[in-house]
Motif scaffolding. Structure first.
Motif, PDB file in Angstrom:
ATOM      1  N   ASP A   1       0.846  -1.185   0.000  1.00  0.00           N
ATOM      2  CA  ASP A   1       0.000   0.000   0.000  1.00  0.00           C
ATOM      3  C   ASP A   1       0.888   1.245   0.000  1.00  0.00           C
ATOM      4  OD1 ASP A   1      -1.775   2.035   0.438  1.00  0.00           O
ATOM      5  OD2 ASP A   1      -2.899   0.985   2.006  1.00  0.00           O
ATOM      6  N   GLN A   2       0.826   2.019  -1.061  1.00  0.00           N
ATOM      7  CA  GLN A   2       1.700   3.176  -1.193  1.00  0.00           C
ATOM      8  C   GLN A   2       1.473   4.212  -0.092  1.00  0.00           C
ATOM      9  OE1 GLN A   2       4.148   3.667  -3.498  1.00  0.00           O
ATOM     10  NE2 GLN A   2       3.839   1.609  -4.280  1.00  0.00           N
ATOM     11  N   ASP A   3       0.304   4.165   0.561  1.00  0.00           N
ATOM     12  CA  ASP A   3       0.047   5.104   1.652  1.00  0.00           C
ATOM     13  C   ASP A   3       0.865   4.777   2.897  1.00  0.00           C
ATOM     14  OD1 ASP A   3      -1.768   6.491   0.116  1.00  0.00           O
ATOM     15  OD2 ASP A   3      -3.499   5.345   0.846  1.00  0.00           O
ATOM     16  N   GLN A   4       1.433   3.567   2.949  1.00  0.00           N
ATOM     17  CA  GLN A   4       2.170   3.131   4.127  1.00  0.00           C
ATOM     18  C   GLN A   4       3.675   3.372   4.021  1.00  0.00           C
ATOM     19  OE1 GLN A   4       0.653   2.060   6.814  1.00  0.00           O
ATOM     20  NE2 GLN A   4      -1.396   2.007   5.927  1.00  0.00           N
ATOM     21  N   VAL A   5       4.165   3.736   2.835  1.00  0.00           N
ATOM     22  CA  VAL A   5       5.602   3.917   2.641  1.00  0.00           C
ATOM     23  C   VAL A   5       5.875   5.227   1.917  1.00  0.00           C
ATOM     24  CG1 VAL A   5       6.126   1.445   2.620  1.00  0.00           C
ATOM     25  CG2 VAL A   5       5.555   2.607   0.476  1.00  0.00           C
ATOM     26  N   ASP A   6       7.083   5.735   2.115  1.00  0.00           N
ATOM     27  CA  ASP A   6       7.555   6.917   1.400  1.00  0.00           C
ATOM     28  C   ASP A   6       8.684   6.515   0.465  1.00  0.00           C
ATOM     29  OD1 ASP A   6       5.913   8.908   2.554  1.00  0.00           O
ATOM     30  OD2 ASP A   6       7.196   8.945   4.341  1.00  0.00           O
ATOM     31  N   ALA A   7       8.641   6.990  -0.769  1.00  0.00           N
ATOM     32  CA  ALA A   7       9.765   6.820  -1.687  1.00  0.00           C
ATOM     33  C   ALA A   7      10.858   7.798  -1.281  1.00  0.00           C
ATOM     34  CB  ALA A   7       9.319   7.081  -3.119  1.00  0.00           C
ATOM     35  N   ILE A   8      12.082   7.300  -1.110  1.00  0.00           N
ATOM     36  CA  ILE A   8      13.170   8.179  -0.674  1.00  0.00           C
ATOM     37  C   ILE A   8      14.241   8.340  -1.743  1.00  0.00           C
ATOM     38  CG2 ILE A   8      12.794   7.761   1.772  1.00  0.00           C
ATOM     39  CD1 ILE A   8      15.086   5.755   1.722  1.00  0.00           C
ATOM     40  N   GLY A   9      14.095   7.625  -2.876  1.00  0.00           N
ATOM     41  CA  GLY A   9      15.051   7.787  -3.961  1.00  0.00           C
ATOM     42  C   GLY A   9      15.411   6.473  -4.602  1.00  0.00           C
ATOM     43  N   GLY A  10      15.482   6.457  -5.932  1.00  0.00           N
ATOM     44  CA  GLY A  10      15.861   5.245  -6.637  1.00  0.00           C
ATOM     45  C   GLY A  10      14.893   4.116  -6.343  1.00  0.00           C
ATOM     46  N   TYR A  11      15.439   2.957  -5.951  1.00  0.00           N
ATOM     47  CA  TYR A  11      14.627   1.789  -5.620  1.00  0.00           C
ATOM     48  C   TYR A  11      14.309   1.697  -4.123  1.00  0.00           C
ATOM     49  CZ  TYR A  11      15.895   0.088 -10.297  1.00  0.00           C
ATOM     50  OH  TYR A  11      16.070  -0.049 -11.653  1.00  0.00           O
ATOM     51  N   TRP A  12      14.591   2.745  -3.354  1.00  0.00           N
ATOM     52  CA  TRP A  12      14.471   2.686  -1.901  1.00  0.00           C
ATOM     53  C   TRP A  12      13.186   3.333  -1.398  1.00  0.00           C
ATOM     54  CZ3 TRP A  12      17.580  -0.342   0.802  1.00  0.00           C
ATOM     55  CH2 TRP A  12      18.824  -0.671   0.267  1.00  0.00           C
ATOM     56  N   TYR A  13      12.588   2.681  -0.370  1.00  0.00           N
ATOM     57  CA  TYR A  13      11.369   3.164   0.278  1.00  0.00           C
ATOM     58  C   TYR A  13      11.511   2.940   1.782  1.00  0.00           C
ATOM     59  CZ  TYR A  13       9.399   2.953  -4.436  1.00  0.00           C
ATOM     60  OH  TYR A  13       9.179   3.128  -5.782  1.00  0.00           O
ATOM     61  N   VAL A  14      10.748   3.701   2.565  1.00  0.00           N
ATOM     62  CA  VAL A  14      10.769   3.537   4.012  1.00  0.00           C
ATOM     63  C   VAL A  14       9.337   3.605   4.533  1.00  0.00           C
ATOM     64  CG1 VAL A  14      11.101   6.017   4.467  1.00  0.00           C
ATOM     65  CG2 VAL A  14      11.823   4.321   6.176  1.00  0.00           C
ATOM     66  N   SER A  15       9.042   2.788   5.531  1.00  0.00           N
ATOM     67  CA  SER A  15       7.704   2.801   6.121  1.00  0.00           C
ATOM     68  C   SER A  15       7.461   4.128   6.830  1.00  0.00           C
ATOM     69  CB  SER A  15       7.555   1.636   7.109  1.00  0.00           C
ATOM     70  OG  SER A  15       8.477   1.761   8.173  1.00  0.00           O
ATOM     71  N   LYS A  16       6.223   4.603   6.777  1.00  0.00           N
ATOM     72  CA  LYS A  16       5.880   5.851   7.456  1.00  0.00           C
ATOM     73  C   LYS A  16       5.756   5.654   8.956  1.00  0.00           C
ATOM     74  CE  LYS A  16       3.463   7.953   3.534  1.00  0.00           C
ATOM     75  NZ  LYS A  16       2.187   8.507   3.020  1.00  0.00           N
ATOM     76  N   SER A  17       5.399   4.464   9.366  1.00  0.00           N
ATOM     77  CA  SER A  17       5.187   4.188  10.782  1.00  0.00           C
ATOM     78  C   SER A  17       6.497   3.808  11.461  1.00  0.00           C
ATOM     79  CB  SER A  17       4.176   3.054  10.947  1.00  0.00           C
ATOM     80  OG  SER A  17       4.646   1.883  10.300  1.00  0.00           O
ATOM     81  N   GLU A  18       6.498   3.909  12.782  1.00  0.00           N
ATOM     82  CA  GLU A  18       7.641   3.490  13.589  1.00  0.00           C
ATOM     83  C   GLU A  18       7.434   2.056  14.068  1.00  0.00           C
ATOM     84  OE1 GLU A  18      10.341   5.132  14.048  1.00  0.00           O
ATOM     85  OE2 GLU A  18       9.767   7.109  13.289  1.00  0.00           O
ATOM     86  N   PRO A  19       8.491   1.268  14.210  1.00  0.00           N
ATOM     87  CA  PRO A  19       9.871   1.558  13.819  1.00  0.00           C
ATOM     88  C   PRO A  19      10.029   1.525  12.305  1.00  0.00           C
ATOM     89  CG  PRO A  19       9.698  -0.711  14.549  1.00  0.00           C
ATOM     90  CD  PRO A  19       8.357  -0.096  14.806  1.00  0.00           C
ATOM     91  N   LYS A  20      10.953   2.297  11.783  1.00  0.00           N
ATOM     92  CA  LYS A  20      11.132   2.404  10.351  1.00  0.00           C
ATOM     93  C   LYS A  20      11.676   1.100   9.761  1.00  0.00           C
ATOM     94  CE  LYS A  20       9.948   6.745  10.084  1.00  0.00           C
ATOM     95  NZ  LYS A  20       8.653   7.132   9.463  1.00  0.00           N
ATOM     96  N   ILE A  21      11.106   0.694   8.636  1.00  0.00           N
ATOM     97  CA  ILE A  21      11.614  -0.444   7.878  1.00  0.00           C
ATOM     98  C   ILE A  21      11.946   0.052   6.483  1.00  0.00           C
ATOM     99  CG2 ILE A  21      11.113  -2.725   6.929  1.00  0.00           C
ATOM    100  CD1 ILE A  21       9.230  -3.212   9.224  1.00  0.00           C
ATOM    101  N   TYR A  22      13.153  -0.265   6.020  1.00  0.00           N
ATOM    102  CA  TYR A  22      13.595   0.158   4.699  1.00  0.00           C
ATOM    103  C   TYR A  22      13.400  -0.975   3.705  1.00  0.00           C
ATOM    104  CZ  TYR A  22      15.474   4.417   6.656  1.00  0.00           C
ATOM    105  OH  TYR A  22      15.589   5.642   7.266  1.00  0.00           O
ATOM    106  N   TYR A  23      12.740  -0.652   2.598  1.00  0.00           N
ATOM    107  CA  TYR A  23      12.455  -1.635   1.558  1.00  0.00           C
ATOM    108  C   TYR A  23      13.213  -1.283   0.286  1.00  0.00           C
ATOM    109  CZ  TYR A  23       8.500  -2.878   4.543  1.00  0.00           C
ATOM    110  OH  TYR A  23       7.716  -3.260   5.598  1.00  0.00           O
ATOM    111  N   TYR A  24      13.644  -2.333  -0.399  1.00  0.00           N
ATOM    112  CA  TYR A  24      14.296  -2.156  -1.697  1.00  0.00           C
ATOM    113  C   TYR A  24      13.416  -2.798  -2.757  1.00  0.00           C
ATOM    114  CZ  TYR A  24      17.984  -1.934  -5.216  1.00  0.00           C
ATOM    115  OH  TYR A  24      18.716  -1.653  -6.337  1.00  0.00           O
ATOM    116  N   ARG A  25      13.143  -2.066  -3.817  1.00  0.00           N
ATOM    117  CA  ARG A  25      12.304  -2.552  -4.911  1.00  0.00           C
ATOM    118  C   ARG A  25      13.198  -3.308  -5.892  1.00  0.00           C
ATOM    119  NH1 ARG A  25       6.957  -3.643  -5.994  1.00  0.00           N
ATOM    120  NH2 ARG A  25       6.315  -2.908  -8.057  1.00  0.00           N
ATOM    121  N   ASP A  26      13.131  -4.625  -5.833  1.00  0.00           N
ATOM    122  CA  ASP A  26      14.044  -5.470  -6.606  1.00  0.00           C
ATOM    123  C   ASP A  26      13.261  -6.315  -7.603  1.00  0.00           C
ATOM    124  OD1 ASP A  26      16.282  -6.902  -7.468  1.00  0.00           O
ATOM    125  OD2 ASP A  26      16.060  -8.398  -5.891  1.00  0.00           O
ATOM    126  N   ALA A  27      13.312  -5.941  -8.869  1.00  0.00           N
ATOM    127  CA  ALA A  27      12.663  -6.709  -9.934  1.00  0.00           C
ATOM    128  C   ALA A  27      11.206  -7.003  -9.596  1.00  0.00           C
ATOM    129  CB  ALA A  27      13.427  -8.001 -10.198  1.00  0.00           C
TER     130      ALA A  27
END
Length: 403
Positions: free
Chosen positions: A37-63
Motif C-alpha cells: 500500500d503506497q500510503d504506508q511507505v515513502d519513496a526516498i530515492g531510486g529503488y528505496w522506500y521507508v515505512s511511514k510508521s515506527e519503527p522504520k523499515i527500509y524496503y528495496y524494490r528489486d525486480a
C-alpha cells in the motif's frame, strides 16, 4: 532503528502500520512481486522506500518485489546490547551505522596463520540512493569497498602486501565463511561470502538475491543470472564488464560476485563513489586512482596444500552427511597434533561429530533445507582450542545440491 524481522509480501497483500503482512503468509525470495500500500511507505530515492510508521523499515524494490534487506541482520550478534546495524537516510543517501561484526560462525582468531582478532567497529557508511554511472572507472581502494547486508565489509582481492588474497595466498588466511580480520580487527570478505544468508534463499533457479551494496550505491548480487547459469558465464552484450557489473531492464546496473574467478567481488567502481566512505576517495581532484584492478597471481605462488581430498563432492540439502577429509601432515608449515580436531566447518555448516582415522578426518555435517545450492564451499579444520590453534583449509571442495 529497524525492527528485527524479515518481511516478504506476495501479490494482493498490504503492509499495515507495524510493517507486517495482512492476509498473507511469509514466502520465499523466489515468490511473485509484492503489492505494498503506497500510503504506508515513502519513496526516498531510486529503488528505496521507508515505512511511514515506527519503527522504520527500509524496503528495496528489486525486480518487482519489495524486500526488507536489513531487519534479518540488525540483531545484536555479539551480545553487547547494541544492534549490529542502524539504518537512516537523508535526501541523497542511505546511511548505515554498523559494528562490522559477523553474525555467522568464524574461525578462531588469532590462529596459527593469522595473529589478528575480530573487533567491534564503529562504521558509518553513506550509500547514494540514486546511483549514477561515471565516465571513468574509480579504482578500488584499500580497506572497505562496500558492505554486505549483515554489516560486514568487503575488501578488494589483495592482501596488505598487494598479492591476491584468494588465489595467490595461503588458503588458511580466509576462514570457511570467506573472511578474516586485519591488523585493526576489521573482519572482512575478499570473495563471495557463502555464510551471508541474504536472508533470501539462492536456489540457483533464477537471478540471485542481493548480498550487499558497493560504495557507489549499486547493489551487489549473488552469482546466478538465471536458472543454472552464472552471470560470469554470460557472453556478448549481457556479459559482465571489468567491474563485475552489467545492466538488465528490471534492476538497471548492478554487480555480481564471481566465485573462483578474479576479481571475485568488484573489479572497480562503475558509478560515482561516495567520498566519505574511504579516505582514498578524498584525494585532491585529479589524484583519485582510476581503472580496474588486475590479477597478479603467479604460477607457483600458492603454498603446498595440506588437505588432499574431500568426499563426497556433493551434499544433498536437508540431509546429514559423513564427510571424509584426507590430509598430508608433512605438508603443514606447523606440526599438526595427534588426535581429533577441535572444529570442522564446511562453508557455514559446523560438524556435529568429528573422528580421526589416521590421516583422514570424518565429520558429520547436516545441510539445512533452505541452504543455497550450486556454489562451491570451503573446508576449514582447527586443531586445539588454545590461543592460536593450528588451522588447515581448502577452498571450493563441496557444493550443495537438491538431490
Amino acid at each position: 532503528m529497524l525492527v528485527c524481522s524479515v518481511s516478504f509480501f506476495p501479490v494482493g497483500s498490504t503492509v499495515n502500520s507495524t510493517g507486517s503482512s495482512t492476509g498473507a503468509q511469509e514466502i520465499s525470495r523466489s515468490a511473485p512481486s509484492a503489492s505494498i500500500d503506497q500510503d504506508q511507505v515513502d519513496a526516498i530515492g531510486g529503488y528505496w522506500y521507508v515505512s511511514k510508521s515506527e519503527p522504520k523499515i527500509y524496503y528495496y524494490r528489486d525486480a518487482g518485489q519489495w524486500l526488507d534487506l536489513f531487519s534479518y541482520h540488525c540483531k545484536d550478534s555479539n551480545k553487547d546490547g547494541i544492534p549490529n546495524m542502524e539504518i537512516s537516510h537523508d535526501q541523497e543517501h542511505l546511511i548505515i551505522k554498523s559494528q562490522g561484526y559477523p553474525n555467522h560462525p568464524t574461525a578462531i582468531f588469532p590462529n596459527s596463520d593469522n595473529p589478528n582478532e575480530i573487533r567491534v567497529q564503529d562504521f558509518t557508511f553513506r550509500f547514494p540512493l540514486v546511483p549514477r554511472k561515471s565516465d571513468t572507472i574509480t579504482r578500488l581502494p584499500r580497506g572497505p569497498i562496500g558492505m554486505s547486508l549483515n554489516g560486514v565489509v568487503f575488501f578488494n582481492p589483495f592482501e596488505m602486501e598487494g598479492r591476491n588474497a584468494v588465489a595467490g595466498y595461503d588458503e588458511v588466511w580466509l576462514d570457511s565463511c570467506c573472511g578474516h580480520p586485519q591488523q585493526t580487527g576489521v573482519y572482512h570478505y575478499h570473495k563471495y561470502p557463502t555464510c551471508v544468508k541474504s536472508p533470501f534463499i539462492d536456489e540457483g533457479k533464477s537471478h540471485s538475491p542481493i548480498l550487499g551494496i558497493a560504495f557507489d550505491g549499486f547493489p551487489l548480487y549473488g552469482p546466478y543470472e538465471s536458472d543454472g547459469s552464472m552471470a560470469m558465464e554470460l557472453k556478448g552484450p549481457e556479459a559482465l564488464d571489468a567491474c563485475n557489473g552489467h545492466s538488465d531492464p528490471e534492476r538497471g546496473y548492478h554487480y555480481h560476485v564471481t566465485p573462483n574467478r578474479f576479481p571475485y567481488i568488484l573489479g572497480g567502481y562503475a558509478g560515482v563513489v561516495e567520498p566519505s566512505n574511504n579516505r582514498e576517495f578524498r584525494r585532491p581532484a585529479g589524484r583519485t586512482a582510476t581503472g580496474t584492478i588486475e590479477d597478479n597471481t603467479e604460477p607457483g605462488d600458492k603454498y603446498a596444500k595440506i588437505i588432499t581430498a574431500v568426499r563426497p563432492g556433493n551434499l544433498v540439502r536437508g540431509e546429514s552427511h559423513e564427510i571424509q577429509i584426507d590430509f598430508d601432515p608433512s605438508a603443514a608449515r606447523r606440526p599438526i597434533r595427534e588426535g581429533v580436531p577441535s572444529w570442522v566447518q564446511i562453508g557455514p555448516y559446523e560438524a556435529q561429530s568429528i573422528e580421526r582415522r589416521g590421516d583422514t578426518i570424518v565429520a558429520k555435517v547436516s545441510i539445512p533445507k533452505d541452504a543455497s545450492i550450486g556454489v562451491w564451499l570451503d573446508c576449514h579444520i582447527e586443531f586445539g582450542t588454545q590461543l592460536r590453534p593450528v588451522v588447515i583449509k581448502k577452498n571450493d571442495v563441496v557444493r550443495v545440491t537438491v538431490d
